[in-house]
Design an enzyme around this catalytic site. Structure first.
Site, short mmCIF file in Angstrom:
data_model
loop_
_atom_site.label_atom_id
_atom_site.label_comp_id
_atom_site.label_asym_id
_atom_site.label_seq_id
_atom_site.Cartn_x
_atom_site.Cartn_y
_atom_site.Cartn_z
CE LYS A 118 -14.01 29.31 -15.05
NZ LYS A 118 -13.43 28.55 -13.92
CB SER A 171 -14.28 24.95 -17.74
OG SER A 171 -13.98 25.96 -18.66
#
Ligand code: COA
Length: 315
Positions: free
Chosen positions: A190, A172
């Site tokens: 994300k 992420s």
């Protein structure tokens, strides 16, 4: 390209901890993910790396396989993570040829810098599709195999003779923690990736599967840094000042974090995010004013006026 071991792995890990285990990694030929896979293979495992570009993926696999004689690393190219069927076939092929899937990394991502004023609906959707949907598709394709692995290699809190298995990892970013211009599409994607991981931790934890996130900060010599930041010496100096540890990270530091989460040491970590950024995102609120500039003011030895005790310890 032969990479010295100290460039992708610390010396603290025991050899063979991933023997007979299989890692499935999307985006596995990329600058960060390839080092995560390399570390896994060096410690005894085999792997399948998945990518869109056939040549890059196959060459990447050949290259990773050189880290350990006898290792098996398969490059499955021509797979777009936006296509659930293609991903499922890749996961099935990996399990068939290597004997299962014990670990997975959803690492494929797309990114570019663009303000909302230059971001078409299709551009936004493209990144959402690659990052968020692609991570979800990856998870869906491998979860049955991860459950199988978790049943074989029980997560009891004590060492198991057959080691660990049934672990999922997402890659992420911190954009959505701190707020970042030109990244509306990636920040949204994300944030979704993070939540997908958390939901899997809740729903598949009861089957023994763990799901966690590694969030890299600026890592030197990676596609991410080259694409998303200015790499002239002045800009890099200014950007390093915002990182408490004062430097960019190394790919090895992401690989080490991966080994930790996949190893027995990470057994009780589930539904979590490991941010490996030298503390960078924590300085999002550091003052920009000349008088309090971070970290110069702290390092200067000067005291803040008006503090009640008036004293300042040496450190
Ligand atoms: N700025 C603004 N919009 C952009 C863009 C940019 N730099 N790059 C792509 N887009 C838009 C396109 O214009 C298009 O929108 P439109 O139809 O309204 O014109 C939409 O995004 C899709 O573009 P396309 O090139 O067809 O998508 P793709 O699926 O082939 O590839 C990426 C998209 C993100 C993967 C591509 O930028 C890429 O290949 N990146 C390299 C890999 C990468 O990003 N790695 C991550 C490193 S951190």
């Amino acid at each position: 390209m032969s990479v010295p071991r100290e460039k992708y792995l610390s010396s603290v890990w025991a050899d063979g901890i991933f023997t007979n285990k299989v890692l499935f990694c999307t985006g596995g030929a990329g600058t960060i993910c390839s080092m995560q896979v390399r570390a896994f293979v060096a410690l005894g495992g085999n792997a399948c790396i998945i990518g869109r570009n056939v040549e890059k993926t196959e060459k990447g696999a050949e290259d990773i396989a050189t880290v350990r004689p006898g290792s098996k690393v398969i490059g499955i190219g021509g797979v777009d993570v936006r296509e659930p069927k293609a991903l499922q076939s890749a996961a099935d092929r990996c399990a068939k040829e290597l004997g299962g899937v014990d670990f997975a990394i959803a690492g494929a991502a797309g990114n570019f810098l663009a303000p909302i004023s230059q971001l078409s609906a299709n551009a936004f959707k493209t990144v959402m599709d690659i990052d968020a949907l692609g991570s979800y598709n990856t998870a869906k394709a491998v979860l049955p195999y991860l459950v199988e692995s978790a049943q074989k290699h029980k997560n009891t809190g004590s060492a198991q003779p057959t080691g660990t298995g049934g672990r999922l990892m997402f890659i992420s970013a911190t954009f959505h923690y701190k707020g970042q211009p030109l990244q509306a599409h990636v920040a949204a994607a994300k944030a979704a990736v993070d939540q997908i991981s958390h939901s899997i931790a809740i729903e598949y934890g009861p089957y023994g599967v763990t799901s966690n996130i590694i969030t890299p900060g600026p890592i030197a010599n990676t596609e991410g840094v080259e694409r998303l930041s200015k790499t002239d010496p002045e800009s890099m100096k200014a950007s390093m000042k915002r990182i408490p540890l004062g430097r960019y990270g190394e790919v090895k530091e992401i690989a080490d974090a991966t080994v930790y989460l996949f190893s027995e040491a990470g057994s009780y970590v589930n539904g979590n995010t490991l941010v490996v950024d030298g503390g960078q995102w924590r300085t999002a609120g550091a003052s920009e004013s000349a008088a309090w500039q971070y970290p110069d003011f702290l390092m200067s030895g000067a005291a803040v006026e008006g503090v009640k005790s008036g004293r300042r310890s040496k450190l």
